[in-house]
Scaffold this motif. Structure first.
Motif, short mmCIF file in Angstrom:
data_model
loop_
_atom_site.label_atom_id
_atom_site.label_comp_id
_atom_site.label_asym_id
_atom_site.label_seq_id
_atom_site.Cartn_x
_atom_site.Cartn_y
_atom_site.Cartn_z
N ASN A 62 0.83 -1.21 0.00
CA ASN A 62 0.00 0.00 0.00
C ASN A 62 0.86 1.25 0.00
O ASN A 62 0.56 2.24 -0.69
CB ASN A 62 -0.94 0.01 1.21
CG ASN A 62 -2.00 -1.07 1.13
OD1 ASN A 62 -2.37 -1.50 0.04
ND2 ASN A 62 -2.49 -1.52 2.27
N TYR A 63 1.93 1.23 0.78
CA TYR A 63 2.83 2.37 0.81
C TYR A 63 3.50 2.59 -0.54
O TYR A 63 3.63 3.72 -1.03
CB TYR A 63 3.92 2.17 1.88
CG TYR A 63 3.38 2.14 3.29
CD1 TYR A 63 2.26 2.88 3.66
CD2 TYR A 63 4.00 1.36 4.27
CE1 TYR A 63 1.76 2.84 4.95
CE2 TYR A 63 3.50 1.31 5.56
CZ TYR A 63 2.39 2.05 5.90
OH TYR A 63 1.91 2.01 7.18
N LEU A 64 3.93 1.49 -1.17
CA LEU A 64 4.59 1.59 -2.47
C LEU A 64 3.66 2.19 -3.52
O LEU A 64 4.08 2.98 -4.36
CB LEU A 64 5.06 0.21 -2.94
CG LEU A 64 6.32 -0.34 -2.28
CD1 LEU A 64 6.55 -1.80 -2.69
CD2 LEU A 64 7.53 0.49 -2.65
N GLY A 65 2.39 1.82 -3.44
CA GLY A 65 1.43 2.32 -4.41
C GLY A 65 1.17 3.81 -4.30
O GLY A 65 0.72 4.43 -5.25
N SER A 66 1.47 4.39 -3.14
CA SER A 66 1.21 5.82 -2.94
C SER A 66 2.42 6.69 -3.24
O SER A 66 2.33 7.92 -3.18
CB SER A 66 0.76 6.06 -1.49
OG SER A 66 1.82 5.75 -0.59
N LEU A 67 3.55 6.07 -3.59
CA LEU A 67 4.75 6.85 -3.88
C LEU A 67 4.66 7.48 -5.27
O LEU A 67 4.11 6.91 -6.20
CB LEU A 67 5.99 5.96 -3.80
CG LEU A 67 6.35 5.41 -2.42
CD1 LEU A 67 7.54 4.47 -2.52
CD2 LEU A 67 6.67 6.54 -1.45
N THR A 68 5.23 8.67 -5.41
CA THR A 68 5.28 9.35 -6.71
C THR A 68 6.59 9.02 -7.41
O THR A 68 7.49 8.40 -6.83
CB THR A 68 5.17 10.87 -6.51
OG1 THR A 68 6.34 11.33 -5.79
CG2 THR A 68 3.93 11.24 -5.72
N ASP A 69 6.70 9.44 -8.68
CA ASP A 69 7.92 9.19 -9.44
C ASP A 69 9.13 9.83 -8.77
O ASP A 69 10.24 9.30 -8.84
CB ASP A 69 7.78 9.73 -10.87
CG ASP A 69 6.78 8.93 -11.68
OD1 ASP A 69 6.52 7.77 -11.30
OD2 ASP A 69 6.26 9.46 -12.67
N LYS A 70 8.93 10.98 -8.13
CA LYS A 70 10.04 11.67 -7.48
C LYS A 70 10.57 10.89 -6.29
O LYS A 70 11.67 11.12 -5.80
CB LYS A 70 9.61 13.07 -7.04
CG LYS A 70 9.32 14.01 -8.19
CD LYS A 70 8.92 15.38 -7.69
CE LYS A 70 8.65 16.32 -8.86
NZ LYS A 70 8.24 17.68 -8.39
N GLN A 71 9.76 9.95 -5.80
CA GLN A 71 10.15 9.15 -4.64
C GLN A 71 10.58 7.74 -5.06
O GLN A 71 10.53 6.82 -4.27
CB GLN A 71 8.99 9.06 -3.65
CG GLN A 71 8.56 10.42 -3.09
CD GLN A 71 7.25 10.34 -2.33
OE1 GLN A 71 6.28 9.76 -2.83
NE2 GLN A 71 7.21 10.91 -1.14
N SER A 72 11.00 7.62 -6.32
CA SER A 72 11.31 6.29 -6.86
C SER A 72 12.47 5.62 -6.12
O SER A 72 12.48 4.39 -5.98
CB SER A 72 11.63 6.38 -8.35
OG SER A 72 12.75 7.23 -8.56
N GLN A 73 13.43 6.39 -5.65
CA GLN A 73 14.55 5.79 -4.92
C GLN A 73 14.06 5.15 -3.63
O GLN A 73 14.50 4.05 -3.27
CB GLN A 73 15.63 6.83 -4.64
CG GLN A 73 16.42 7.24 -5.87
CD GLN A 73 17.58 8.16 -5.52
OE1 GLN A 73 17.55 8.82 -4.50
NE2 GLN A 73 18.59 8.19 -6.39
#
Length: 199
Positions: A62-73
Motif C-alpha cells: 500500500n505504501y509503495l502504491g502511494s509513492l510518486t515518481d520523485k520518490q522512486s529511490q
C-alpha cells in the motif's frame, strides 16, 4: 450479479494437487464456536510469524502504491527490503519445519482440502488446521469438517476430505491465488518445447 456469483464459486472450488505443510488436530463444537481471531488455543509460532509478515507485506504494498515518481529511490529501497523479508521468511520456514512428515501432497481449493492421514477421522469430525502454502510461505488457520474418509488400498493411510467451515476471506483468497499460480506453472511445464533454438 448471478454470473459474478457463479464465477466466484468456480474460483473458490477450483482444485489442484500440490505439496504443502499442514498440521491438524481434533476440536469440538465449543472450540468451533470461537472466532478465528480469538482462538481459544494459541497458533504455532510459525503461523503467528507468517501472518504478521503477511500483514506487513500488505502494508508495504500500500505504501509503495502511494509513492510518486520523485520518490522512486525510496520505492526501490522498499522493494529491496520486501524481497529481503521474503528470503528471511523462507529461511524461517525451513528452520521451523524440522518434521518432514508435515509436507503432504494435498488436493486443495478455496472450499476445502483432501489429504492422506494414518489416522481415520469419522464423518462430521471437526479439525483445526494450520496450513503453510509453499513456496509462498503464507500461513493460514482454518476449521474444517470431515465429509469423506476412506482407506487407501494397500497402504496404512486414509484419504480425508474436509470442507472449510471457518476460514478468513483473506486466507481463502490466498488459497485461490496459490491454486491458480500452481496451475499456471504446471500448464507452462506441459507445453511442447519451442524448437526455435534448432533453427
Amino acid at each position: 450479479m448471478t454470473d459474478n456469483n457463479n464465477q466466484n464459486e468456480r474460483r473458490e472450488y477450483f482444485r489442484i494437487k500440490n505439496w504443502i505443510i499442514i498440521n491438524f488436530e481434533k476440536i469440538d463444537e465449543d472450540q468451533d464456536n470461537q472466532d478465528l481471531d480469538d482462538f481459544g488455543f494459541k497458533s504455532s509460532p510459525r503461523i503467528s510469524l507468517l501472518q504478521e509478515l503477511s500483514r506487513l507485506e500488505t502494508e508495504n504494498q500500500n505504501y509503495l502504491g502511494s509513492l510518486t515518481d520523485k520518490q522512486s529511490q525510496l520505492g526501490n529501497y522498499l522493494i529491496n527490503m520486501n524481497k529481503k523479508m521474503e528470503l528471511l521468511t523462507r529461511f524461517v520456514i525451513e528452520s521451523l519445519s524440522g518434521n518432514k512428515d508435515e509436507l503432504r501432497e494435498v488436493d486443495i481449493s478455496g472450499g476445502g482440502i483432501r489429504f492422506k492421514s494414518v489416522d481415520p477421522h469419522p464423518i462430521d469430525q471437526l479439525l483445526k488446521l494450520e496450513i503453510v502454502l509453499v513456496p509462498e510461505c503464507v500461513g493460514l488457520l482454518a476449521h474444517g469438517r470431515v465429509v469423506d474418509c476412506k482407506p487407501i488400498e494397500g497402504t496404512p493411510h486414509h484419504e480425508i476430505a474436509l470442507v472449510f467451515i471457518k476460514l478468513r476471506e483473506a486466507d481463502r483468497d490466498a488459497i485461490v491465488r496459490h491454486v491458480f499460480k500452481i496451475q499456471s506453472e504446471q500448464l507452462r511445464s506441459q507445453r511442447p518445447d519451442n524448437n526455435d533454438s534448432t533453427r
